[in-house]
Scaffold this motif. Structure first.
Motif, mmCIF file in Angstrom:
data_model
loop_
_atom_site.group_PDB
_atom_site.id
_atom_site.type_symbol
_atom_site.label_atom_id
_atom_site.label_comp_id
_atom_site.label_asym_id
_atom_site.label_seq_id
_atom_site.Cartn_x
_atom_site.Cartn_y
_atom_site.Cartn_z
ATOM 1 N N ILE A 152 4.717 -0.952 14.347
ATOM 2 C CA ILE A 152 5.112 -0.579 12.984
ATOM 3 C C ILE A 152 4.165 -1.181 11.955
ATOM 4 N N GLY A 153 3.310 -2.122 12.385
ATOM 5 C CA GLY A 153 2.436 -2.818 11.442
ATOM 6 C C GLY A 153 1.509 -1.902 10.681
ATOM 7 N N ASP A 154 0.973 -0.868 11.358
ATOM 8 C CA ASP A 154 0.054 0.031 10.677
ATOM 9 C C ASP A 154 0.758 0.811 9.566
ATOM 10 N N VAL A 155 2.013 1.203 9.821
ATOM 11 C CA VAL A 155 2.790 1.922 8.802
ATOM 12 C C VAL A 155 3.075 1.012 7.607
ATOM 13 N N LEU A 156 3.446 -0.235 7.891
ATOM 14 C CA LEU A 156 3.738 -1.175 6.809
ATOM 15 C C LEU A 156 2.469 -1.497 6.010
ATOM 16 N N LEU A 157 1.349 -1.705 6.708
ATOM 17 C CA LEU A 157 0.107 -2.025 6.010
ATOM 18 C C LEU A 157 -0.305 -0.897 5.074
ATOM 19 N N LYS A 158 -0.265 0.328 5.579
ATOM 20 C CA LYS A 158 -0.656 1.485 4.766
ATOM 21 C C LYS A 158 0.214 1.593 3.515
ATOM 22 N N ASN A 159 1.522 1.424 3.673
ATOM 23 C CA ASN A 159 2.425 1.626 2.536
ATOM 24 C C ASN A 159 2.437 0.437 1.585
ATOM 25 N N ILE A 160 2.243 -0.770 2.094
ATOM 26 C CA ILE A 160 2.179 -1.918 1.185
ATOM 27 C C ILE A 160 0.909 -1.839 0.342
ATOM 28 N N GLN A 161 -0.183 -1.356 0.942
ATOM 29 C CA GLN A 161 -1.392 -1.123 0.149
ATOM 30 C C GLN A 161 -1.130 -0.057 -0.913
ATOM 31 N N GLY A 162 -0.309 0.951 -0.549
ATOM 32 C CA GLY A 162 0.074 1.974 -1.529
ATOM 33 C C GLY A 162 0.932 1.406 -2.638
ATOM 34 N N MET A 163 1.766 0.408 -2.310
ATOM 35 C CA MET A 163 2.633 -0.204 -3.318
ATOM 36 C C MET A 163 1.825 -0.921 -4.388
ATOM 37 N N LYS A 164 0.698 -1.463 -4.012
ATOM 38 C CA LYS A 164 -0.121 -2.195 -4.986
ATOM 39 C C LYS A 164 -0.561 -1.288 -6.121
ATOM 40 N N GLN A 165 -0.655 0.023 -5.804
ATOM 41 C CA GLN A 165 -1.009 0.974 -6.865
ATOM 42 C C GLN A 165 0.146 1.152 -7.852
ATOM 43 N N LEU A 166 1.358 0.743 -7.417
ATOM 44 C CA LEU A 166 2.538 0.895 -8.279
ATOM 45 C C LEU A 166 2.898 -0.403 -8.990
ATOM 46 N N ALA A 167 2.043 -1.402 -8.871
ATOM 47 C CA ALA A 167 2.351 -2.722 -9.446
ATOM 48 C C ALA A 167 2.618 -2.643 -10.949
ATOM 49 N N ALA A 168 1.918 -1.724 -11.621
ATOM 50 C CA ALA A 168 2.111 -1.596 -13.074
ATOM 51 C C ALA A 168 3.557 -1.236 -13.397
#
Length: 1037
Positions: free
Chosen positions: A615-631
């Motif tokens: 599941i790590g690859d799925v979490l890594l991909k989406n957590i990197q996507g979350m950083k775009q939503l930090a604003a």
């Protein structure tokens, strides 16, 4: 003796071997002997529009013909189906299974008998076999074409897209349009063609079985699903339609349901000539008369509908087939009609216990052959439910979603009542459940009244007396889908009745009704046992809850705000545009997570090679996507502050938020939902820490998990200071709503430390008081007698210059403390030694903080504050009455009832306390998932979707529900493992106990058991402050 004769190749169409079906018989039984004599040929029209001829003895009962059809189809779950035909008066009736066929079908050569679905279960996941679901899907297709299943265009297009997927396979626009041109699934189909093609494009890779499942998932949410309308008139002569469903009797005006009468509310059903009578149980809260009367077209129409009601009641409500009434010696009164066949519970028991061979069958219109695959015994009930049983696709906007606050078909005045289908069992396997409610007696009143089903229920395990208290029966199947809920209300308690105490919960005062038991055994053996799988599954289950929490803001609150012009546009643009991108992102994240779990479990039909047990690859991909939503995340604290500021300055916004908080969907304080995205980051960090700890460095998933942990740790570190500040801000505003007599609770620099119940020693003795400790002042209050149940402030003790000492020996009161302020001293007593130590530790710490501050705190209590509402709302404010002590008008609950189940009230009732550190730990320890629950004196286990948050367990029928049915505050409960003497012979069981309340819960694995124990322990027992602060390094007051 004559046998049933069929044409030489009746089973060839479905590719089934002869005589391999079991039909409606109990395990080990054979077909009943059929009477000898002349044979008659009867044409049966199947659900796929083909016709088959069956030859049966004329004197054979109707059951012989139905069993022959089920045997021909190799249909195990034939009890859901029936045979209908037009009688000699052209009235469509059901074939009576007990009467001779020749007495019912007068001219068999001129009659075509239709094999159709008769009983529509509340949840299609109860249908265990693929063939059964295929036949149900054909019934839905038929009802759509005939206009009986009405719905909006979006729902219709979505339904047809799944039918097309099951018939021609994956999307191809040319093939789709050609197929739709040749097949008409619904009137005015041409107008929907583009939408159908668009939806079909989303179903690529979906098998016919999965398409059937999705079709039924969407159809069951429609109001007209499984409904057959019977024209009637009410007492005023208004034309209406009556219908019967698994929940009870429904009333329609056109195609709109206007009323419903649950089986729990119906005492007796009868008819007299053309009049159909419903006698209701006495209910002080109901405006209905004791007996309702409806006029139908003729006596035959009336009797036909009465029979259908009797059969539905028996099938869905009884444990077993009702026994025939003894024949009268001289003369009979009323009807001898009774339900014949197995009840739904017996069907589920039989399919669950029996093993059947894999049987191929052919889908008439499909290019793909399906295989009915039931595992050899012992098998778990839903071995055939496709992956969508766990991953139910939500219909698109406009596709007739399930109405909020009620399951489909639920009565307006009471929650849905349906039987839990699984067998009641004691832990040792014997004994039956007792205490279910009496169901109505169906009667025919021609010259008098004769009960048709009351005696049957008297003999059923349901019929034992039980205390007149509300009870809720829930069950969820082993794949995560909802099994019908049975919600029984006492005559004097409506679902919306306000509880005087948060200790009383309808769901948790149940006696015993049929429950599921041992459904998980096959699942545990078949699904992965790796700890990493269950950690990944926790991501999925908690993500479902998180999405529901986001929808409280993006859907429910936004919808409420849009209906009233009460919120400034600047505030709207600050809240909703910063939540909607998160909802969209996490919807995609959840889908991707569940797809990975499906591959991990081997439930997917995608023929792809690869290692998906990670599941790590799925979490890594989406957590990197979350950083775009930090604003957007940074804006949430600003949104919370702006909302509270708006509430203080606008009466209309205050009323709007207050009313929204009273809705069931807002199961937590509104401002809590605004902080959910920040809390969720902590959950991801915890999950990744557990994965990194579990995997060795050589594991293929370790690198991705470690990278994802680094990313999320960075985000949490950036937002941690804001999170701590906002949690305190949110808690102060929440407490303000529970207090009256306070003006300026929320001021810069004030921090909440602890609240709880202590006894204050006065001239009248020890009196219970509620204390609120902040970093500068200690308040003590008493519970008010107002409708809002708020706490009235009696006094304040500034902490500057205060001393604290134990005075148990001086006053002779156990666990006693003396608090000496500069102007006032009070003596208080805690409920236990541990409670006293917590208060001493926190008060001493608060005193130290106050000493380091600039000086004494200004006066805290005041008269009414200046009214700072906007001028255009001043007249409204002037018309409202003042609260006692001229209380502040800035709280959400000032002039309206307040929910009496807040944490303050729980602490009051449980005589305990909770600190801000406990709240912060609880924020991190949130959990969701399925648990099996058992009461102290009940025999079986039932499955619930459970959400743990804010020191409370919230119970749902399924994860799809929009609001919880009940809740269990955990403060004060003890958490233990059952002892040998309690006779709980199951794995992964924990026990919750408070006074006489005892509940047992079962988890599905060792990991989930440990996780539930961990999070519940955090709510039932506070750790020492030193230990917690070391755990939360940066959390200081």
């Amino acid at each position: 003796m004559g046998e049933i004769e069929q044409k030489p190749s009746p089973g060839s169409r479905l590719g089934a071997p002869e005589n391999s079906g079991v039909s409606t018989l109990e395990h080990g039984q054979k077909l009943p002997p059929t009477p000898s004599g002349k044979l008659m040929s009867i044409k049966i029209q199947m659900l796929d529009d083909t016709q088959e001829a069956f030859e049966v003895p004329q004197r054979a009962p109707g059951k012989v013909l139905l069993d022959a059809v089920c045997n021909h189809l190799n249909l195990v779950e034939g009890d859901y189906f029936g045979l209908e035909f037009p009688d000699h008066k052209k009235i469509t009736v059901w074939l009576d299974l007990l009467k001779p066929i020749v007495k019912q079908i007068r001219r068999p050569k001129h009659v075509v008998v239709k094999f159709v679905v008769k009983f529509f279960p509340p949840d299609h996941t109860q249908l265990q076999e693929e063939l059964t679901r295929y036949l149900f899907a054909l019934q839905v297709k038929q009802d759509l074409a005939q206009g009986r299943l009405t719905c909006n265009d979006t729902s219709a297009a979505l339904l047809i897209s799944h039918i097309v997927q099951s018939e021609i396979g994956d999307f191809d626009e040319a093939s789709d349009r050609e197929h739709l041109a040749k097949n008409k699934y619904i009137p005015q189909q041409d107008a929907l063609e583009d939408k159908i093609v668009e939806f079909h494009h989303n179903h690529i890779g979906q098998t016919p079985a999965e398409s059937d499942f999705q079709l039924l998932e969407i159809a069951r949410r429609l109001e007209m699903y499984g409904i057959r309308l019977h024209p009637a008139k009410d007492r005023e002569g208004t034309k209406i339609n009556l219908a019967v469903a698994n929940t009870g009797i429904l009333v329609f005006q056109g195609f709109t349901k206007i009323n419903a009468f649950n089986w729990a509310k119906v005492r007796k059903l009868s008819f007299k000539r053309k009049r159909f009578l419903i006698k209701l149980r006495p209910d002080a809260n109901s405006s209905y008369q004791d007996t309702l009367e409806f006029l139908m077209a003729s006596r035959d129409f009336c009797k036909s509908f009465w029979k259908i009601c009797v059969e539905h009641h028996a099938f869905f409500r009884l444990f077993e087939e009702p026994k025939p009434k003894p024949k009268p010696v001289l003369f009979s009164r009323g009807s001898s009609f009774r339900f014949s066949g197995r009840t739904q519970k017996q069907v589920l028991d039989y399919v669950k216990e029996g093993g059947h061979k894999k049987v191929q069958f052919e889908r008439k219109h499909s290019k793909i052959q399906s295989i009915r695959s039931l595992a050899t015994p012992p098998t778990e009930p839903n071995s055939e439910v496709p992956k969508q049983a766990q991953q139910r696709a939500s219909p698109p906007p406009g596709a007739a979603p399930e109405p909020a606050g009620a399951a489909p078909g639920a009565a307006p005045a009471a929650p849905e009542e349906r039987p839990s289908p699984a067998p009641p069992r004691s832990p040792a396997g014997g004994g039956k459940a007792a205490g279910a409610p009496r169901a109505p007696a169906e009667e025919e009143e021609e010259d008098g009244a004769a009960a048709a089903a009351a005696a049957a229920e008297d003999r059923s395990p349901q019929s034992k007396a039980q205390p007149p208290q509300p009870s809720t029966e829930l069950s969820i199947n082993s794949q995560g889908g909802a099994v019908p809920a049975s919600v029984i209300l006492s005559p004097n308690l409506s679902p919306d009745t306000k509880q005087s105490s948060p200790l009383v919960s309808p769901l948790l005062n149940d006696q015993a009704c049929p429950r599921t038991d041992d459904e998980e055994e096959g699942r545990r053996k078949r699904f992965p046992t790796d700890k990493a799988y269950f950690i990944a599954k926790e991501v999925s289950t908690t993500e479902r809850t998180y999405l529901k929490d986001l929808e409280v803001i993006t859907s429910w609150f936004q919808s409420t705000v849009s209906k009233e012009d009460a919120m400034p546009e600047a505030l709207k643009s600050l809240i909703f545009p910063n939540f909607e991108p998160l909802h969209k992102f996490h919807t995609s994240f959840l889908k991707e997570t569940e797809q990975r779990l499906a591959l991990w479990e081997g439930r997917s039909n995608a023929h792809i090679r690869g290692d998906y047990q990670r599941i790590g690859d799925v979490l890594l991909k989406n957590i990197q996507g979350m950083k775009q939503l930090a604003a957007h995340l940074w804006k949430h604290s600003e949104a919370l502050e702006a909302l509270e500021t708006g509430i203080r300055s606008s009466r209309r916004l205050e009323n709007l938020c207050r009313d929204f908080e009273l809705q069931k969907v807002c199961y937590l304080p509104l401002n809590t939902f605004l902080l959910r995205p920040l809390h969720r980051l902590m959950h991801y960090k915890q999950v990744l820490e557990r994965l990194c700890k579990h995997h060795p460095p050589s594991h293929p998933d370790f690198r991705d998990c470690r990278a994802a942990l680094a990313e999320i740790t960075e985000m949490v570190a950036q937002l941690h200071g804001t999170m701590i500040k906002m949690e305190n801000f949110q808690k102060l505003h929440e407490l303000k709503k529970d207090l009256i007599g306070i003006d300026n609770l929320v001021i810069p620099g004030r921090e909440f430390i602890r609240l709880g119940s202590l006894s204050k020693l006065s001239g009248k003795g020890l009196q219970q008081r509620m204390f609120f400790l902040f970093n500068d002042v200690l308040l003590y209050t008493s519970r008010g007698l107002t409708a809002s149940n708020q706490f009235k402030v009696h006094g304040q003790l500034p902490l500057y210059g205060m001393t604290i000492e134990e005075s148990e020996d001086e006053w002779g009161v156990p666990h006693c403390l003396t608090l000496r302020g500069q102007r006032q001293s009070i003596i208080v007593a805690a409920s236990s030694r541990s409670e006293m130590e917590k208060w001493v530790e926190d008060i001493q710490m608060a005193i130290d903080l106050a000493e380091k501050s600039s000086g004494p705190t200004p006066e805290f209590l005041a008269s009414s504050p200046p009214d700072n509402k906007s001028p255009d709302e001043a007249t409204v404010a002037d018309q409202e009455s003042e609260d006692d002590l001229s209380a502040s008008r800035t709280s959400l609950e000032r002039q309206a009832p307040h929910r009496g189940n807040t944490m303050v009230h729980v602490c009051w009732h449980r005589n305990t306390s909770v600190s801000m550190v406990d709240f912060s730990v609880a924020v991190e320890n949130q959990l969701s998932g399925n648990l099996l629950r058992k009461f102290k004196n009940s025999n079986g286990w039932q499955k619930l979707w459970v959400v743990f948050t804010n020191f409370c367990l919230f119970f749902y029928k399924s994860h799809q529900d929009n609001h919880p049915l009940a809740s269990l505050p955990l403060l004060g409960y003890s958490l233990t493992i059952p002892s040998e003497s309690e006779d709980i012979h199951k794995d992964y069981v924990f026990k919750l106990h408070f006074k006489s309340h005892v509940y047992y819960f079962r988890a599905e694995s060792e990991y989930t058991f440990e996780r539930w124990m961990e999070v519940i322990r955090s709510a039932t027992s506070s750790a020492s402050r030193t230990h917690i602060l070391s755990h939360k390094e940066s959390h200081v007051y």
